[in-house]
Design a protein around this motif. Structure first.
Motif, mmCIF file in Angstrom:
data_model
loop_
_atom_site.group_PDB
_atom_site.id
_atom_site.type_symbol
_atom_site.label_atom_id
_atom_site.label_comp_id
_atom_site.label_asym_id
_atom_site.label_seq_id
_atom_site.Cartn_x
_atom_site.Cartn_y
_atom_site.Cartn_z
ATOM 1 N N UNK A 185 0.838 -1.192 0.000
ATOM 2 C CA UNK A 185 0.000 0.000 0.000
ATOM 3 C C UNK A 185 0.873 1.242 0.000
ATOM 4 N N UNK A 186 0.287 2.371 -0.461
ATOM 5 C CA UNK A 186 1.015 3.631 -0.438
ATOM 6 C C UNK A 186 0.799 4.330 0.902
ATOM 7 N N UNK A 187 1.300 5.572 1.014
ATOM 8 C CA UNK A 187 1.227 6.270 2.303
ATOM 9 C C UNK A 187 -0.204 6.624 2.698
ATOM 10 N N UNK A 188 -1.143 6.580 1.727
ATOM 11 C CA UNK A 188 -2.544 6.837 2.038
ATOM 12 C C UNK A 188 -3.313 5.558 2.332
ATOM 13 N N UNK A 189 -2.641 4.419 2.312
ATOM 14 C CA UNK A 189 -3.304 3.153 2.576
ATOM 15 C C UNK A 189 -3.975 2.544 1.362
ATOM 16 N N UNK A 190 -3.754 3.136 0.168
ATOM 17 C CA UNK A 190 -4.348 2.586 -1.038
ATOM 18 C C UNK A 190 -3.528 1.385 -1.506
ATOM 19 N N UNK A 191 -4.222 0.295 -1.836
ATOM 20 C CA UNK A 191 -3.547 -0.921 -2.290
ATOM 21 C C UNK A 191 -3.006 -0.687 -3.703
ATOM 22 N N UNK A 192 -1.675 -0.863 -3.869
ATOM 23 C CA UNK A 192 -1.068 -0.675 -5.189
ATOM 24 C C UNK A 192 -0.575 -1.993 -5.780
ATOM 25 N N UNK A 193 -0.328 -2.978 -4.960
ATOM 26 C CA UNK A 193 0.043 -4.306 -5.439
ATOM 27 C C UNK A 193 -0.495 -5.330 -4.443
ATOM 28 N N UNK A 194 -1.033 -6.433 -4.982
ATOM 29 C CA UNK A 194 -1.513 -7.485 -4.085
ATOM 30 C C UNK A 194 -1.805 -8.739 -4.885
ATOM 31 N N UNK A 195 -1.619 -9.892 -4.253
ATOM 32 C CA UNK A 195 -2.039 -11.160 -4.839
ATOM 33 C C UNK A 195 -3.143 -11.805 -3.996
ATOM 34 N N UNK A 196 -3.760 -11.020 -3.116
ATOM 35 C CA UNK A 196 -4.804 -11.510 -2.215
ATOM 36 C C UNK A 196 -6.088 -10.746 -2.522
#
Length: 813
Positions: free
Chosen positions: A467-478
């Motif tokens: 996640x970025x500094x705002x808590x937005x998911x930018x990469x995930x495999x879940x």
């Protein structure tokens, strides 16, 4: 490395066993060596093909195995050449090497027969190395060399463009190349295609349109098929048969840009390596055009001064002076094997060195021309330039000349590798050089790294959330990434999808309590916290770790979380714990209650023996006592085995020699006068051990006594040895008893194995001894006291790791 694979292959068995063995050895090194591998049998059918090799043929490995070359759509003449090469290798039984040109690829191969001892070759192993990139790099370097040659010319913009097109054409194996320069809204263009008047206008218009798109975005345009891409006028692309295209913008200076257009008629797209070579060419073109523009500006300034001069000779002298006074210092260095020497420079370069040596500067070493600080900086730039093959630019370089220190732009461009030579260009400037081109290059690298990270993340056996500094998911495999990141924790859909409680206290998790949220907000590193999760109605256990991510300046820019599903593991652990607790309970009941009963029975028997004053039942009562003693010993051994299984033993430094004395003293009553136990050359030795270790030696000695009839002599020797760089204490226990037959030796340490003895017992003594010695990191085995004659007695050998690694005697046995 590859030669060792071949030698190993020649020694392997035939058929599938040979193929499998070769595959296991070769596949480990194939990717690192960059080679392709084919294994072809005598029947000319493919036995094995590596994935990169299959890609060369445009197929999957499974589509190739078991088929012949002609069955894969290979042209007839090439099939004939291949069969002739196979027959030569199989007939002569030797390696044949050569080269093969496949389209734009240059392939170097070694065809090696795979032999079996005493027979003809079974198969042929083809190792193929793709040399295409080296050839392309050589072409690109030649083009860069030709571009650098333009520095000495003084052409106008259009002539400069035409000369550059001639210098670059063919560098990337393209069928057409165009260069477009936009200087303050004025366009100059040229291309390498042979066209008529209308065609020239149509292609030129399309080139200018593509150049405008590239300059607007200042991003490379990689077009796989121009006839199917909306960024290209499809009618034009189809009319001239244009396929893949590479449009590369480059900023030369403020208000001046250039666009390089590479086009191919064949459908082979430009790859990332060719993009890298194109960047090198673009850098050299930018330098050349920028220098030419500066020279032209100087020439224009000189022409303006011409009206003030009164004679052509004075004007010529003035022009020469202006050229020598250009603000660009240029020096060419070549290595003579001992280091770089200056071979060519302009007057400005001479003036801006620190050297006060008399005579010309040509031939001087670099360290004689600059300060130690600048030498160190330039040396790193030169090393990096040759490592990457790219021009290295230092925007904020501080140059120290004889009279002053000033900011400068320093550029190092590699010219050739043999002999090593490079061009050093210095520009006096007080403003920051444009960094946009560098940002674009870095952006391309970041995108490549992002794709690589995506591939790695998708193939990991654990869940990854970035996640970025705002808590937005930018990469995930879940798929539950948003919920784990604390998004929509209160929504009904999120609650149904994922309900989380801490395993240790059962408290439901809130958004702020999520590990990844704590890592972002507070910089907390969360290591392996357990959570009970209800997802889609199923109860699960997950192990979650999280950590903040910082940039190069230490600023927190995001966080990463790792999720591992431990549900199955926890269930197995709970079942194992329950089974272990039940077994311990049964064993505790056995050892406690039966031991108590045995003690009571033994008391009654002894009381009966005291009342039997006539001794009529003495033998029967004595046998009953011995049976009770064996039962007690069995239960005691079972309890000790339980301690070993539970690893419930504290280890401390123990002096083994004293322990052996205690064991011998306690076991003498067992053998009585018939047993003679002696120690030869006893010496103090220390090991890390638990008190149960004495039971191992007690059981070894008891085994010798119990299984012997009549008088027995037991001899104990000890010394120190070194094995694998570690120090061990070696103990040898020999007896002259009945010995152990060879077929029994491998079984004596097995649980409940009693051999051919009549001695009572359950066969746990030597089993317990081996378990204890193994738990202490040691070894135990049995041999004949007299080698080759088991009837002369047995010899037990024990190795125990020394507590400290000190120098000592080597093995004397």
């Amino acid at each position: 490395m590859v030669e060792s694979f071949i030698d190993d292959g020649r020694r392997l068995a035939a058929s599938n066993e040979m193929v499998n063995a070769i595959q296991m050895q070769v596949e480990e090194g194939l990717e690192r060596t960059g080679r392709l591998l084919f294994l072809i049998g005598r029947d000319l059918r493919f036995r094995y093909v590596s994935p990169p090799a299959a890609r060369l043929l445009g197929r999957e490995p499974g589509e190739i195995l078991g088929r012949k070359v002609e069955e894969l759509g290979v042209p007839g003449p090439l099939c004939d050449e291949f069969r002739e090469l196979m027959y030569t290798v199989l007939k002569e039984g030797r390696t044949v090497s050569g080269t093969y040109v496949h389209g734009s690829q240059l392939l170097v191969y070694d065809a090696t027969p795979i032999l079996k001892e005493g027979s003809e070759p079974l198969s042929v192993l083809f190792l193929v190395h793709d040399r295409t990139e080296q050839v392309m790099e050589h072409k690109a370097l030649e083009a860069i060399g030709r571009i650098n040659g333009l520095l000495r010319s003084s052409a106008d913009p259009q002539e400069l463009v035409n000369s550059t097109v001639s210098a670059v054409t063919g560098a990337l194996d393209e069928d057409g190349f165009a260069l477009v320069v936009n200087r303050g809204g004025q366009w100059s263009a040229d291309h390498s295609m042979d066209l008529t008047g209308e065609e020239e206008m149509e292609v030129g218009t399309e080139a200018l349109r593509l150049a405008g798109l590239a300059i607007d975005s200042m991003q490379p345009l990689v077009i796989r098929n121009a006839s199917e891409d909306d960024r290209v006028t499809r009618e034009v692309a189809s009319r001239y048969g244009i396929g893949p295209m590479l449009v590369l913008p480059v900023k030369i200076r403020e208000g001046t840009n250039a666009v390089l257009i590479f086009a191919r008629f064949k459908m082979r797209p430009f790859n990332s390596y060719e993009l890298s070579l194109a960047n090198k060419i673009a850098t050299s073109i930018a330098v050349a055009i920028n220098d030419q523009l500066m020279l032209q500006e100087l020439k224009l300034a000189d022409e303006e001064r011409e009206c003030l001069l009164t004679s052509i000779a004075h004007e010529s002298e003035k022009l020469t002076s202006i050229l020598e006074a250009t603000p660009i210092s240029i020096g060419l260095f070549e290595s003579d094997g001992k280091g770089p020497r200056l071979t060519l420079c302009n007057e400005l370069f001479r003036q801006r060195t620190l050297s006060s040596l008399p005579g010309p500067l040509e031939g001087k070493r670099f360290e004689e021309l600059a300060s130690p600080e600048e030498i160190a900086v330039a040396a790193k730039m030169v090393e990096r330039a040759f490592m990457t093959g790219r021009t290295q630019v230092r925007q904020d370089h501080v140059h120290m000349a004889k009279e002053r220190t000033y900011p400068a732009q320093l550029m190092i461009t590699p010219i050739s590798e043999n002999p090593p030579s490079f061009l050093m260009v210095g520009v006096d400037t007080s403003e920051v050089m444009d960094a946009k081109k560098q940002v674009e290059e870095y952006a391309a690298k970041v995108e490549a790294e992002r794709a690589r990270l995506r591939t790695i993340v998708d193939n990991l056996p654990v869940g990854i959330i970035l996640v970025d500094h705002d808590g937005q998911v930018i990469e995930s495999n879940d798929p539950r990434a948003d919920a784990w990141a604390g998004k929509n924790m209160r929504s009904a859909s999120a609650s149904r999808a994922l309900r989380v409680k801490r395993s240790n206290d059962g408290i439901p998790m809130t958004k702020d309590g999520m590990p990844i949220t704590r890592a972002i907000k507070y910089g907390e590193v969360v290591k392996g916290e357990m959570f009970d999760v209800v997802r889609d109605g199923r109860h699960c256990t997950e192990l979650v770790s999280a950590a903040p991510i910082h940039d190069g300046k230490g600023k927190r820019i995001g966080a990463i979380a790792i999720l591992q599903d431990l549900t199955d593991q926890r269930e197995l652990e709970m079942e194992a714990v329950e089974a272990k607790e039940r077994a311990e309970m049964y064993l505790d009941l056995l050892t406690h209650d039966i031991q108590g009963h045995n003690a009571a029975i033994a008391g009654y028997i002894q009381l009966a023996m005291e009342k039997d004053k006539a001794g009529k039942r003495k033998d029967d009562l004595q046998k009953a006592l011995e049976s009770i003693a064996l039962s007690t010993e069995l239960i005691d051994n079972m309890r000790k085995l339980q301690l070993v299984e539970l690893n419930d033993m504290s280890h401390n430094i123990v002096e083994i020699s004293s322990m052996l004395d205690d064991v011998i003293a306690s076991i003498r009553p067992l053998g009585g006068e018939e047993a003679l136990i002696e120690r030869i050359s006893p010496q103090k030795c220390f090991v890390m051990a638990s008190p149960l270790l004495r039971e191992a030696f007690w059981n070894i000695l008891a085994n010798a006594i119990k299984h012997s009839e009549g008088q027995i002599r037991i001899c104990i020797r000890q010394n120190r040895i070194y094995d694998g760089g570690k120090e061990y204490h070696k103990f040898i226990v020999e007896d002259n008893g009945p010995g152990i037959p060879d077929d029994v030796k491998p079984k004596v340490f097995m649980r409940q194995y009693r051999g051919r003895t009549r001695s009572p017992g359950r066969g746990l003594g030597l089993y317990l001894a081996k378990r204890l010695i193994d738990e202490h990191g040691g070894m135990i085995w049995v041999e004949d006291r007299v080698p080759g004659d088991p009837s002369q007695g047995a010899k037990f050998i024990v190795h125990l790791p020394a507590a400290t690694s000190t120098a000592g005697a080597v093995d004397e046995d």
